[in-house]
Scaffold this active site. Structure first.
Site, PDB file in Angstrom:
ATOM      1  N   THR A 267      41.197   2.814  37.358  1.00  0.00           N
ATOM      2  CA  THR A 267      41.820   3.715  36.396  1.00  0.00           C
ATOM      3  C   THR A 267      42.015   5.082  37.035  1.00  0.00           C
ATOM      4  OG1 THR A 267      39.854   4.770  35.437  1.00  0.00           O
ATOM      5  CG2 THR A 267      40.442   2.595  34.599  1.00  0.00           C
ATOM      6  N   ASP A 268      42.765   5.936  36.372  1.00  0.00           N
ATOM      7  CA  ASP A 268      42.766   7.349  36.709  1.00  0.00           C
ATOM      8  C   ASP A 268      41.669   8.021  35.861  1.00  0.00           C
ATOM      9  OD1 ASP A 268      43.387   9.804  37.830  1.00  0.00           O
ATOM     10  OD2 ASP A 268      45.532   9.605  37.493  1.00  0.00           O
ATOM     11  N   TRP A 269      41.571   9.304  35.976  1.00  0.00           N
ATOM     12  CA  TRP A 269      40.472  10.112  35.433  1.00  0.00           C
ATOM     13  C   TRP A 269      40.295   9.906  33.923  1.00  0.00           C
ATOM     14  CZ3 TRP A 269      37.211  13.201  38.314  1.00  0.00           C
ATOM     15  CH2 TRP A 269      36.433  14.135  37.635  1.00  0.00           C
ATOM     16  N   ALA A 270      39.190   9.300  33.537  1.00  0.00           N
ATOM     17  CA  ALA A 270      38.776   9.157  32.129  1.00  0.00           C
ATOM     18  C   ALA A 270      39.789   8.408  31.272  1.00  0.00           C
ATOM     19  CB  ALA A 270      38.496  10.531  31.513  1.00  0.00           C
ATOM     20  N   ASP A 271      40.582   7.532  31.876  1.00  0.00           N
ATOM     21  CA  ASP A 271      41.683   6.956  31.102  1.00  0.00           C
ATOM     22  C   ASP A 271      41.300   5.772  30.240  1.00  0.00           C
ATOM     23  OD1 ASP A 271      43.769   8.699  31.484  1.00  0.00           O
ATOM     24  OD2 ASP A 271      44.274   7.883  33.442  1.00  0.00           O
TER      25      ASP A 271
END
Length: 776
Positions: free
Chosen positions: A310-314
């Site tokens: 994932t990307d940041w906190a997605d």
């Protein structure tokens, strides 16, 4: 009700992916399977508990494991993360600011030693190295990718990839979140500069080249001078309807398959080991929750056994921002069932507990967990981390070497674009030069974001060895005066604001100059902080240029910007005699500019994007033929560019080039053919120069409205004055296919125009072919 929602969504997505599964099963694996690695993966997986498996799927940020004074690692917190929660990956730069390679290697080594002691499984550490080793304090910085796209020279992408990999490995880090390959289709988007431009073919060639350079020749066995990529952000991230970061895109399914998927497909087939996902949604579905795109298109459609992160906190964003899940547990189930393998959490290690609970409650099948962990373990084995969780970094003698610096400078020279020259350039030696503007004396603006710090910085700890534009021109020309006129506010939240505005001081200095070099554009920014309300260049900067124009001295406008800001009221001012778009050329960008303005080097860059003229008239070069009805009057204008400031591919030189004798080796073709095209290019000027030769195609009649033209091949040639070369380019005929209204790839019978340098020739497809496969 919530659980039924997850189950029903998973079932629907699974049905939608059936065709892609069948397609992928018959396709050769994107990465050849290594039996020895697979056996090790299975043995390791079999010994893991559910909690240990979940931990391998979790990635946390280093920021959560630092002592309050940033003097070292908080080993108690690390012990909790790795010992209790079995976390398998950590990311990010120490204390939000670049450190030297030995310090970086030391703290990663301590993490790795703890992981091996507690788990017997290595941690995998990742860094956002975007344009070189950009999170190392003494690393080699290349221009940003947008400049490499402007060079139209894949050799610079290759060199950047090789050097980035070498220098990153020298710091004990085996994984970079690069290359960025988002098609920048909306010029307002704050991440335009991170990619190679707006065109899918250019993006594919450059990203594939960088991927191979970063990983080396064998993706199953990455050596200690190479790293794993994380190609990103899958996909259509740069097509945000509003132009704002992490906001929805609405893209035709035809374009999604034909254009946006193309660069990712090219890199996966080149052996890319990891993919990072688009933070936003496409046509209403968050990509992190799309089984069709993650599993159907990537894993099954390309028969790819790599890992998706994932990307940041997605995953968290699926319920807190996107509102497609009711809580964290449901969000975890949506993402993992869609095909996510590793979760960039990045702070809350207790998410491991929620993920374990989701499995025990039947929200996520055990088989999906095992598949995800296999992919994580496979990546670690391919990187050699089980055999070498740490390694000797005392060597790496070429780190930061003159060879590496020269490569970065060469890339900067070829990536700066001359857009206008009314004879003022090259500047004559001895001319009295005034350098002014907010971009004249800053390294931060040359580098852009992801440079030492997230938003970029002018911290002299990092920037002191390098030349600003003012310093480089002073070194080159000697008689240079500097009056800024204004400066940028350095606060990240106010990056777009100017301070110390003193336009009268710059005007006064201009009266005693022979030529004015006005350096305008943008301060650095990155991701969401770079969102803006108005694509116009700032009012203060426009006022500065207009006031300088009234002095009556010739002006060279230097555009130092991460996206094409609107300057239509400046371009044709009577004393604006030259315009150079240097974009974000890196630490050596000012030196490159000085060489170019002096004539010691020649311009050869071309715009990898369309430079718009009006805020409400934004286009890409491959628009639909029916979009230009006001000027086409029913005619098929192959080189139409509508109302833009400068079209895609614009770029001047100190010499001129003449194209002649454009020929295709066949006038008729079918889908299995390769069309060989030749064109003679001659340097008709008085100095040596390089020319990027761009070959386009136009489908004259199609069952869906065709694009006006598409880039199909390119190369770069160097010619001495009077020299000619026959340039040969190839187009596999299947590359002329498009995705039809039925979602199938099709090459239709009929005429195509092939064009380069204003010349064209017609070739005829003699038989229609429709493919039943997902990819061709």
């Amino acid at each position: 009700m919530q659980f039924r929602h997850i189950a029903m969504a998973a079932a629907v997505l699974a049905l939608g992916a059936c065709a892609s599964r069948n397609d992928g099963a018959s396709r050769k694996p994107a990465i050849p399977s290594d039996k020895a690695i697979e056996a090790k993966v299975e043995k390791t997986l079999k010994a893991l508990t559910l909690e240990e498996k979940v931990g391998q799927m979790m990635q946390l940020s280093i920021e959560g494991f630092l002592l309050p004074d940033f003097s070292g690692l908080d080993m108690d917190k690390l012990q909790t993360a790795i010992g209790k929660y079995k976390v398998g990956s950590i990311l990010n730069v120490y204390a939000s600011s670049a450190q030297d390679r030995f310090f970086t290697a030391e703290y990663i080594s301590r993490i790795q030693e703890l992981s091996m002691k507690e788990l017997g499984i290595p941690c995998i550490y990742g860094l956002d190295m975007i344009h070189g080793a950009s999170y190392l304090s003494d690393g080699t910085f290349f221009p940003q990718e947008i400049n490499l796209g402007a060079s139209f020279n894949p050799e610079h992408a290759r060199k950047m990839g090789e050097i980035m990999a070498y220098e990153t490995r020298s710091a004990m880090c085996p994984w970079v979140f690069s290359p960025v390959m988002d098609l920048s289709r909306n010029p307002s988007w704050p991440r335009v500069w991170e990619s190679f431009g707006e065109d899918p073919y250019l993006q594919s060639v450059m990203a594939e080249t960088e991927t191979r350079a970063l990983q080396g020749d064998d993706p199953n066995h990455i050596d200690l001078e190479h790293v794993s990529v994380s190609i990103k952000h899958y996909m259509a991230y740069g097509a945000a309807a509003t132009g704002r970061d992490r906001t929805p895109a609405y893209v035709s399914p035809l374009d999604l398959r034909e254009k946006y998927f193309a660069p990712f497909k090219a890199c996966i087939q080149a052996g890319a080991l990891n993919v990072m996902v688009n933070s936003a949604s496409i046509n209403g579905t968050p990509v992190h929750a799309s089984h069709e795109l993650l599993t159907g298109w990537l894993k099954e459609g390309l028969n790819w056994d790599g890992m998706i992160v994932t990307d940041w906190a997605d995953i968290e964003n699926l319920w807190t921002r996107e509102h497609v899940a009711a809580d964290r547990k449901e969000a975890l189930a949506l993402g993992i069932n869609a095909g996510i393998d590793m979760i960039m959490e990045p702070y809350n290690m207790t998410s491991c507990e929620d993920l374990v609970a989701a499995v025990k409650e039947g929200l996520i099948p055990q088989g999906r967990i095992d598949d995800a962990v296999r992919r994580v373990l496979r990546l670690k084995y391919r990187l050699g981390l089980f055999d070498n969780p740490t390694w000797d970094v005392s060597g790496y003698e070429k780190y930061g070497s003159q060879e590496f610096r020269d490569a970065a400078l060469a890339a900067a020279v070829e990536g700066e674009v001359l857009l206008k020259n009314d004879g003022i350039l090259p500047l004559r030696k001895g001319a009295r030069i005034l350098v002014t503007g907010p971009n004249a004396n800053t390294i931060r603006s040359l580098n852009g974001g992801w440079s030492y710090q997230w938003q970029g910085t002018d911290d002299p700890r990092y920037t002191e060895p390098y030349n600003t534009i003012y310093e480089a021109l002073r070194n080159e020309f000697g008689s240079v005066n500097f009056v800024p006129g204004m400066e940028y506010v350095q606060d990240y939240g106010r990056w777009m604001e100017e301070k110390n505005v003193n336009i009268p001081a710059a005007v006064a200095a201009a009266r005693s100059a022979d030529v004015i070099v006005a350096c305008i554009g943008e301060n650095s920014y990155c991701e969401t902080p770079g969102n803006l309300e108005d694509l116009n260049l700032s009012a203060n900067q426009k006022e500065l240029v207009k006031a300088l124009d009234k002095v009556g001295k010739p002006i060279v406008l230097v555009l130092n910007e991460g996206r094409p800001r609107i300057i239509n009221d400046l371009v044709d001012l009577p004393n604006v005699k030259a315009i150079v778009d240097i974009m974000l050329p890196g630490n050596y960008g000012a030196d490159a500019l000085a060489l170019l303005l002096s004539g010691k080097e020649n311009f050869s860059g071309k715009l990898p994007f369309t430079y718009s003229m009006h805020v409400n008239d934004l286009h890409t070069y491959d628009y639909k033929v029916s979009e230009n009805v006001a000027t086409m009057a029913g005619a098929y204008n192959y080189d139409a560019s509508m109302h833009v400031q400068w079209p895609f591919g614009t770029g001047l030189s100190y010499t001129t080039f003449e194209y002649s004798d454009l020929q295709a080796d066949k006038t008729e073709f079918t889908a299995d053919d390769v069309i060989n095209v030749k064109v003679t290019v001659r340097n008709t000027g008085s100095v040596a120069g390089k020319e990027a030769v761009l070959l386009y195609s136009s489908d004259l009649v199609a069952s869906v409205v065709p694009d006006v033209k598409r880039l199909r091949a390119f190369t770069k040639v160097e010619l001495q004055p009077g020299e000619s070369k026959v340039v040969e380019l190839q187009i596999p005929a299947k590359d002329l296919a498009f995705v039809g209204a039925d979602g199938k790839w099709r090459l239709e019978k009929g005429e195509f125009r092939l064009g380069a340098g204003g010349l064209g020739t017609i070739v005829n497809c003699t038989a229609t072919k429709v493919w039943d496969t997902q990819n061709i």
